[in-house]
Design a protein around this motif. Structure first.
Motif, short mmCIF file in Angstrom:
data_model
loop_
_atom_site.label_atom_id
_atom_site.label_comp_id
_atom_site.label_asym_id
_atom_site.label_seq_id
_atom_site.Cartn_x
_atom_site.Cartn_y
_atom_site.Cartn_z
N UNK A 40 -60.09 -32.72 -45.39
CA UNK A 40 -60.97 -33.15 -44.34
C UNK A 40 -60.19 -33.94 -43.30
N UNK A 41 -60.49 -33.67 -42.06
CA UNK A 41 -59.85 -34.38 -40.97
C UNK A 41 -60.63 -35.63 -40.64
N UNK A 42 -59.90 -36.69 -40.33
CA UNK A 42 -60.54 -37.93 -39.92
C UNK A 42 -60.56 -38.01 -38.40
N UNK A 43 -61.62 -38.60 -37.87
CA UNK A 43 -61.68 -38.81 -36.42
C UNK A 43 -60.63 -39.87 -36.04
N UNK A 44 -60.39 -39.98 -34.75
CA UNK A 44 -59.44 -40.99 -34.27
C UNK A 44 -59.89 -42.40 -34.68
N UNK A 45 -61.19 -42.67 -34.56
CA UNK A 45 -61.72 -43.98 -34.95
C UNK A 45 -61.56 -44.22 -36.45
N UNK A 46 -61.79 -43.20 -37.25
CA UNK A 46 -61.63 -43.34 -38.70
C UNK A 46 -60.17 -43.55 -39.08
N UNK B 116 -61.47 -45.05 -49.36
CA UNK B 116 -62.84 -44.58 -49.13
C UNK B 116 -62.99 -44.00 -47.72
N UNK B 117 -62.31 -44.58 -46.75
CA UNK B 117 -62.31 -44.02 -45.40
C UNK B 117 -61.68 -42.63 -45.44
N UNK B 118 -60.55 -42.50 -46.14
CA UNK B 118 -59.86 -41.21 -46.25
C UNK B 118 -60.77 -40.17 -46.89
N UNK B 119 -61.54 -40.58 -47.90
CA UNK B 119 -62.45 -39.65 -48.60
C UNK B 119 -63.78 -39.48 -47.86
N UNK B 120 -63.90 -40.13 -46.71
CA UNK B 120 -65.10 -40.08 -45.87
C UNK B 120 -66.33 -40.68 -46.54
N UNK B 121 -66.10 -41.60 -47.48
CA UNK B 121 -67.20 -42.36 -48.07
C UNK B 121 -67.64 -43.44 -47.07
#
Length: 79
Positions: free
Chosen positions: A1-7, A67-72
Protein backbone atom coordinates in the motif's frame (compact mmCIF):
# COMPACT_ATOMS: atom_id res chain seq x y z
CA UNK A 1 0.00 0.00 0.00
CA UNK A 2 1.20 3.46 -0.85
CA UNK A 3 1.15 6.18 1.75
CA UNK A 4 0.06 9.71 0.96
CA UNK A 5 2.57 12.53 1.32
CA UNK A 6 0.93 13.56 4.61
CA UNK A 7 1.05 9.99 5.93
CA UNK A 8 4.71 9.64 4.95
CA UNK A 9 5.50 12.89 6.76
CA UNK A 10 3.64 11.69 9.86
CA UNK A 11 5.56 8.40 9.79
CA UNK A 12 8.90 10.20 9.39
CA UNK A 13 8.03 12.59 12.23
CA UNK A 14 7.12 9.71 14.55
CA UNK A 15 10.28 7.81 13.64
CA UNK A 16 12.39 10.94 14.14
CA UNK A 17 11.03 11.67 17.60
CA UNK A 18 11.38 7.99 18.55
CA UNK A 19 15.01 8.09 17.44
CA UNK A 20 15.63 11.27 19.45
CA UNK A 21 14.18 9.58 22.53
CA UNK A 22 16.34 6.49 21.95
CA UNK A 23 19.56 8.54 21.80
CA UNK A 24 18.48 10.66 24.76
CA UNK A 25 17.96 7.48 26.78
CA UNK A 26 21.44 6.27 25.83
CA UNK A 27 22.91 9.58 26.99
CA UNK A 28 20.91 9.45 30.22
CA UNK A 29 22.25 5.97 30.92
CA UNK A 30 25.78 7.32 30.54
CA UNK A 31 25.01 10.20 32.89
CA UNK A 32 23.39 7.85 35.42
CA UNK A 33 26.52 5.72 35.46
CA UNK A 34 28.71 8.79 36.05
CA UNK A 35 26.44 9.86 38.90
CA UNK A 36 26.59 6.38 40.40
CA UNK A 37 30.38 6.33 40.19
CA UNK A 38 30.48 9.73 41.89
CA UNK A 39 28.44 8.31 44.76
CA UNK A 40 25.25 10.15 43.86
CA UNK A 41 22.89 7.19 43.86
CA UNK A 42 19.73 9.27 44.37
CA UNK A 43 20.26 11.31 41.21
CA UNK A 44 21.49 8.22 39.35
CA UNK A 45 18.22 6.44 40.16
CA UNK A 46 16.16 9.47 39.14
CA UNK A 47 18.06 9.66 35.85
CA UNK A 48 17.52 5.93 35.32
CA UNK A 49 13.75 6.45 35.80
CA UNK A 50 13.77 9.19 33.15
CA UNK A 51 15.60 6.84 30.84
CA UNK A 52 12.95 4.17 31.36
CA UNK A 53 10.20 6.69 30.57
CA UNK A 54 11.99 7.74 27.37
CA UNK A 55 12.43 4.12 26.32
CA UNK A 56 8.72 3.43 26.81
CA UNK A 57 7.78 6.53 24.84
CA UNK A 58 10.22 5.58 22.08
CA UNK A 59 8.64 2.14 21.75
CA UNK A 60 5.14 3.62 21.67
CA UNK A 61 6.04 6.15 18.95
CA UNK A 62 7.80 3.48 16.89
CA UNK A 63 4.62 1.41 17.16
CA UNK A 64 2.53 4.35 15.97
CA UNK A 65 4.86 4.77 12.98
CA UNK A 66 4.28 1.12 12.09
CA UNK A 67 0.53 1.66 12.40
CA UNK A 68 0.78 4.57 9.97
CA UNK A 69 2.69 2.30 7.57
CA UNK A 70 -0.05 -0.36 7.90
CA UNK A 71 -2.67 2.38 7.39
CA UNK A 72 -4.22 1.73 10.80
CA UNK A 73 -3.54 5.41 11.57
CA UNK A 74 -4.08 7.87 8.75
CA UNK A 75 -3.40 11.54 8.32
CA UNK A 76 -5.56 13.69 6.13
CA UNK A 77 -5.31 17.37 5.35
CA UNK A 78 -7.46 19.62 7.49
CA UNK A 79 -10.11 21.44 5.50
Amino acid sequence: MWLSEDENQLRRDLQGVASDLRWSAVELLRIAEQLRLAGNDVDAQATQKLCELFQGDEERLAGYAEEVKAKVIRRTKAH
